[in-house]
Write a protein that holds these residues in place. Structure first.
Motif, PDB file in Angstrom:
ATOM      1  N   ARG A  65       5.437  -0.509 -44.762  1.00  0.00           N
ATOM      2  CA  ARG A  65       4.538  -1.110 -45.932  1.00  0.00           C
ATOM      3  C   ARG A  65       5.177   0.011 -47.378  1.00  0.00           C
ATOM      4  O   ARG A  65       5.616  -0.021 -48.134  1.00  0.00           O
ATOM      5  CB  ARG A  65       3.106  -0.875 -46.189  1.00  0.00           C
ATOM      6  CG  ARG A  65       2.970  -2.248 -45.481  1.00  0.00           C
ATOM      7  CD  ARG A  65       1.495  -2.670 -45.066  1.00  0.00           C
ATOM      8  NE  ARG A  65       1.749  -4.208 -44.681  1.00  0.00           N
ATOM      9  CZ  ARG A  65       1.327  -4.043 -43.955  1.00  0.00           C
ATOM     10  NH1 ARG A  65       2.080  -3.228 -42.535  1.00  0.00           N
ATOM     11  NH2 ARG A  65       0.573  -5.540 -43.192  1.00  0.00           N
TER      12      ARG A  65
ATOM     13  N   SER B  11      14.053 -13.491 -45.066  1.00  0.00           N
ATOM     14  CA  SER B  11      12.668 -11.765 -44.650  1.00  0.00           C
ATOM     15  C   SER B  11      14.336 -11.288 -43.970  1.00  0.00           C
ATOM     16  O   SER B  11      15.369 -11.788 -43.832  1.00  0.00           O
ATOM     17  CB  SER B  11      11.736 -11.834 -43.977  1.00  0.00           C
ATOM     18  OG  SER B  11      12.720 -12.602 -42.192  1.00  0.00           O
ATOM     19  N   TYR B  18       9.524 -17.699 -48.214  1.00  0.00           N
ATOM     20  CA  TYR B  18       9.305 -19.104 -49.715  1.00  0.00           C
ATOM     21  C   TYR B  18      10.277 -19.260 -49.682  1.00  0.00           C
ATOM     22  O   TYR B  18      11.688 -18.273 -50.316  1.00  0.00           O
ATOM     23  CB  TYR B  18       8.364 -17.743 -50.034  1.00  0.00           C
ATOM     24  CG  TYR B  18       8.253 -18.067 -51.322  1.00  0.00           C
ATOM     25  CD1 TYR B  18       8.335 -17.859 -52.506  1.00  0.00           C
ATOM     26  CD2 TYR B  18       6.625 -18.988 -51.663  1.00  0.00           C
ATOM     27  CE1 TYR B  18       8.472 -18.632 -53.856  1.00  0.00           C
ATOM     28  CE2 TYR B  18       6.433 -19.584 -52.486  1.00  0.00           C
ATOM     29  CZ  TYR B  18       7.260 -19.088 -54.087  1.00  0.00           C
ATOM     30  OH  TYR B  18       6.406 -20.066 -54.802  1.00  0.00           O
ATOM     31  N   TYR B 103       5.933  -9.470 -54.997  1.00  0.00           N
ATOM     32  CA  TYR B 103       6.126  -9.176 -52.960  1.00  0.00           C
ATOM     33  C   TYR B 103       5.714  -7.980 -52.087  1.00  0.00           C
ATOM     34  O   TYR B 103       4.557  -8.167 -50.983  1.00  0.00           O
ATOM     35  CB  TYR B 103       7.537  -9.185 -52.450  1.00  0.00           C
ATOM     36  CG  TYR B 103       7.561  -9.514 -51.354  1.00  0.00           C
ATOM     37  CD1 TYR B 103       8.908  -7.588 -50.986  1.00  0.00           C
ATOM     38  CD2 TYR B 103       7.801  -9.948 -50.473  1.00  0.00           C
ATOM     39  CE1 TYR B 103       9.078  -7.841 -49.342  1.00  0.00           C
ATOM     40  CE2 TYR B 103       8.252 -10.155 -48.889  1.00  0.00           C
ATOM     41  CZ  TYR B 103       8.365  -8.602 -48.786  1.00  0.00           C
ATOM     42  OH  TYR B 103       8.967  -8.277 -47.335  1.00  0.00           O
ATOM     43  N   VAL B 106       2.078  -8.502 -52.017  1.00  0.00           N
ATOM     44  CA  VAL B 106       1.706  -9.283 -50.981  1.00  0.00           C
ATOM     45  C   VAL B 106       1.575  -8.535 -49.425  1.00  0.00           C
ATOM     46  O   VAL B 106       0.671  -8.212 -48.472  1.00  0.00           O
ATOM     47  CB  VAL B 106       2.362 -10.397 -50.379  1.00  0.00           C
ATOM     48  CG1 VAL B 106       2.736 -11.325 -49.836  1.00  0.00           C
ATOM     49  CG2 VAL B 106       2.248 -11.458 -52.096  1.00  0.00           C
ATOM     50  N   LEU B 107       2.637  -7.430 -49.459  1.00  0.00           N
ATOM     51  CA  LEU B 107       2.890  -7.006 -48.288  1.00  0.00           C
ATOM     52  C   LEU B 107       1.703  -5.726 -48.127  1.00  0.00           C
ATOM     53  O   LEU B 107       1.929  -5.168 -46.412  1.00  0.00           O
ATOM     54  CB  LEU B 107       4.117  -6.278 -48.543  1.00  0.00           C
ATOM     55  CG  LEU B 107       5.057  -5.523 -47.312  1.00  0.00           C
ATOM     56  CD1 LEU B 107       5.420  -6.148 -46.425  1.00  0.00           C
ATOM     57  CD2 LEU B 107       6.138  -4.204 -48.037  1.00  0.00           C
ATOM     58  N   ASN B 109      -0.623  -6.243 -47.940  1.00  0.00           N
ATOM     59  CA  ASN B 109      -2.219  -7.171 -47.800  1.00  0.00           C
ATOM     60  C   ASN B 109      -2.423  -5.908 -45.911  1.00  0.00           C
ATOM     61  O   ASN B 109      -1.282  -6.793 -45.068  1.00  0.00           O
ATOM     62  CB  ASN B 109      -2.250  -8.230 -47.577  1.00  0.00           C
ATOM     63  CG  ASN B 109      -3.198  -8.876 -46.993  1.00  0.00           C
ATOM     64  OD1 ASN B 109      -3.886  -7.675 -45.872  1.00  0.00           O
ATOM     65  ND2 ASN B 109      -3.071  -9.974 -47.199  1.00  0.00           N
ATOM     66  N   TYR B 112      -0.975  -9.483 -43.668  1.00  0.00           N
ATOM     67  CA  TYR B 112      -0.272  -9.768 -44.082  1.00  0.00           C
ATOM     68  C   TYR B 112       1.098  -9.095 -43.104  1.00  0.00           C
ATOM     69  O   TYR B 112       1.320  -8.136 -42.495  1.00  0.00           O
ATOM     70  CB  TYR B 112       0.441 -10.254 -45.087  1.00  0.00           C
ATOM     71  CG  TYR B 112       1.494 -10.568 -45.260  1.00  0.00           C
ATOM     72  CD1 TYR B 112       2.988  -9.541 -45.334  1.00  0.00           C
ATOM     73  CD2 TYR B 112       2.345 -12.084 -44.997  1.00  0.00           C
ATOM     74  CE1 TYR B 112       4.344 -10.222 -45.890  1.00  0.00           C
ATOM     75  CE2 TYR B 112       3.572 -12.174 -45.571  1.00  0.00           C
ATOM     76  CZ  TYR B 112       4.496 -11.408 -45.854  1.00  0.00           C
ATOM     77  OH  TYR B 112       5.714 -12.007 -46.033  1.00  0.00           O
ATOM     78  N   ARG B 117       6.441 -16.592 -43.315  1.00  0.00           N
ATOM     79  CA  ARG B 117       5.541 -16.868 -44.559  1.00  0.00           C
ATOM     80  C   ARG B 117       4.562 -16.725 -45.694  1.00  0.00           C
ATOM     81  O   ARG B 117       3.260 -16.021 -45.361  1.00  0.00           O
ATOM     82  CB  ARG B 117       5.356 -18.795 -44.128  1.00  0.00           C
ATOM     83  CG  ARG B 117       6.527 -18.991 -43.056  1.00  0.00           C
ATOM     84  CD  ARG B 117       6.248 -20.739 -43.169  1.00  0.00           C
ATOM     85  NE  ARG B 117       6.555 -20.675 -44.384  1.00  0.00           N
ATOM     86  CZ  ARG B 117       7.779 -21.547 -44.877  1.00  0.00           C
ATOM     87  NH1 ARG B 117       8.554 -21.454 -44.721  1.00  0.00           N
ATOM     88  NH2 ARG B 117       7.985 -21.895 -46.293  1.00  0.00           N
ATOM     89  N   ILE B 118       4.769 -16.346 -46.383  1.00  0.00           N
ATOM     90  CA  ILE B 118       4.052 -16.724 -48.091  1.00  0.00           C
ATOM     91  C   ILE B 118       3.181 -17.432 -47.830  1.00  0.00           C
ATOM     92  O   ILE B 118       3.699 -18.583 -48.474  1.00  0.00           O
ATOM     93  CB  ILE B 118       5.025 -15.975 -49.251  1.00  0.00           C
ATOM     94  CG1 ILE B 118       5.166 -14.754 -48.036  1.00  0.00           C
ATOM     95  CG2 ILE B 118       3.629 -15.679 -50.018  1.00  0.00           C
ATOM     96  CD1 ILE B 118       6.177 -13.666 -49.739  1.00  0.00           C
ATOM     97  N   SER B 120       0.279 -18.244 -49.771  1.00  0.00           N
ATOM     98  CA  SER B 120      -0.852 -17.266 -51.281  1.00  0.00           C
ATOM     99  C   SER B 120      -0.229 -18.545 -52.453  1.00  0.00           C
ATOM    100  O   SER B 120       0.768 -18.608 -52.208  1.00  0.00           O
ATOM    101  CB  SER B 120      -0.309 -16.431 -51.475  1.00  0.00           C
ATOM    102  OG  SER B 120      -1.282 -16.305 -53.128  1.00  0.00           O
TER     103      SER B 120
END
Lengths: 205, 135
Positions: A65, B11, B18, B103, B106-107, B109, B112, B117-118, B120
């Motif tokens: 991240r 990815s 997605y 993105y 989301v990452l 999180n 996650y 797969r996303i 949301s």
């Protein structure tokens, strides 16, 4: 409420802007959290190698991240000339990603750049990042019966996460290196790159 | 103006995480599979091209009839790929940058798993809104 400011309430985390982030986090809070992390993992495993692996995996998630977030933040620098700010930049070369880890990642995570970045002399694919005292080890003492265990495995995991996500798979480990004239040994993060990285570097020239 | 556009996020391990049809044209039955096929075929080209440049936005890397594939590669080698027929390069670039920010959110999180797969629905809504705005 005294001094209540108008903080916009966001209904979903995706609406919140990606901020610059707080520059400082409480050291004691982190030390507390980290010690709990280590203690929790200690109860789950039987041997030291497994404990190191778990800390590394925890760090790996952070590293993946970190890479994306820091690369994104880099482009929002105020002093860039207009033409430079046009596109984001990815690191495609070995030295590029290593100096990214050594300077940017270290600065954001630990508040200072790493002490040194060296290339290994025996093997072509080894590099070392050294630190006099890793922040995560500052409040940790290793009992004699744990041998060569190093909580720097967490930081090694972070570096591995960054390198792996950027496309430079490597094996990263943390070692204590005793120094003459100092009581506490220096910590070295040893990075050993996979074959494909060297081949690609040679191909790119 | 009706535009066909197919958007997919792939990815690092070449697994789509997605996908969405974001064009405003009416969908044909075979269009969805055809678009996915073209996008997957373009993955090879992206892989080679990604290492030759340090820029993130790669435009017009592949053509199919009158459809063009543009790709945006993030630092973590996640590819945002768009199959479109318009020539609006600036709009596409802004679209990619905004989706990149989404993105990253989301990452960040911790729950996650990178490469999953996303799912949301909020993310889906936002991507479609961005597509209407920029494409």
């Amino acid at each position: 409420m005294i001094g209540a400011s108008k903080i916009k309430q966001y209904s979903n985390v995706l609406e919140k802007p990606l901020s610059k982030g707080k520059q400082e986090v409480s050291l004691s809070a982190f030390a507390f959290l980290f010690s709990e992390l280590v203690q929790y993992n200690q109860t789950q495993v039987d041997n030291i190698a497994e404990l190191e692996r778990r800390l590394e995996d925890a760090g790996y998630a952070v590293g993946a991240r970190c890479l994306e977030l820091l690369c994104h933040r880099e482009k929002c620098v105020m002093f860039m000339p207009f033409w430079l700010s046009q596109g984001n930049r990815r690191e495609t070369r070995l030295l590029g990603i290593l100096s990214f880890v050594h300077s940017t990642v270290w600065k954001v995570l630990f508040g200072k750049v790493a002490d040194s970045l060296e290339k290994g002399t025996e093997h072509e694919d080894e590099y070392m990042i050294s630190e006099k005292e890793l922040l995560v080890n500052r409040f940790i003492s290793i009992p004699k019966d744990m041998g060569t265990f190093n909580c720097g495995a967490f930081v090694a995991g972070i570096v591995r996460g960054v390198l792996d996500s950027a496309g430079f798979p490597a094996v990263v480990t943390a070692h204590f290196v005793p120094m003459e004239g100092q009581q506490r040994p220096r910590t070295t993060i040893l990075i050993k790159f996979a074959e494909e990285v060297l081949r690609r570097e040679a191909r790119l020239g | 103006m009706a535009t066909t556009a197919s958007f997919i996020i792939v990815s690092r391990n070449d697994i789509p995480i997605y996908e969405a049809e974001v064009g405003s044209a009416t969908k044909r039955e075979d269009a969805a599979q055809l678009h996915q096929f073209v996008l997957h075929a373009a993955l090879d080209i992206v892989q080679d091209l990604a290492w030759t440049t340090s820029a993130m936005f790669l435009k017009n890397i592949d053509r199919f009839n009158d459809l063009v594939v543009s790709v945006y590669v993030t630092a973590g080698h996640t590819r945002l790929m768009l199959l479109h027929d318009s020539r609006n390069d600036d709009g596409i670039k802004s679209f990619f940058q905004e989706v990149h920010e989404l993105y990253i959110k989301v990452l960040l999180n911790p729950l996650y798993l990178p490469g999953a797969r996303i799912a949301s629905s909020h993310f889906d809504t936002k991507v479609r809104a961005l597509a209407r705005k920029y494409l």
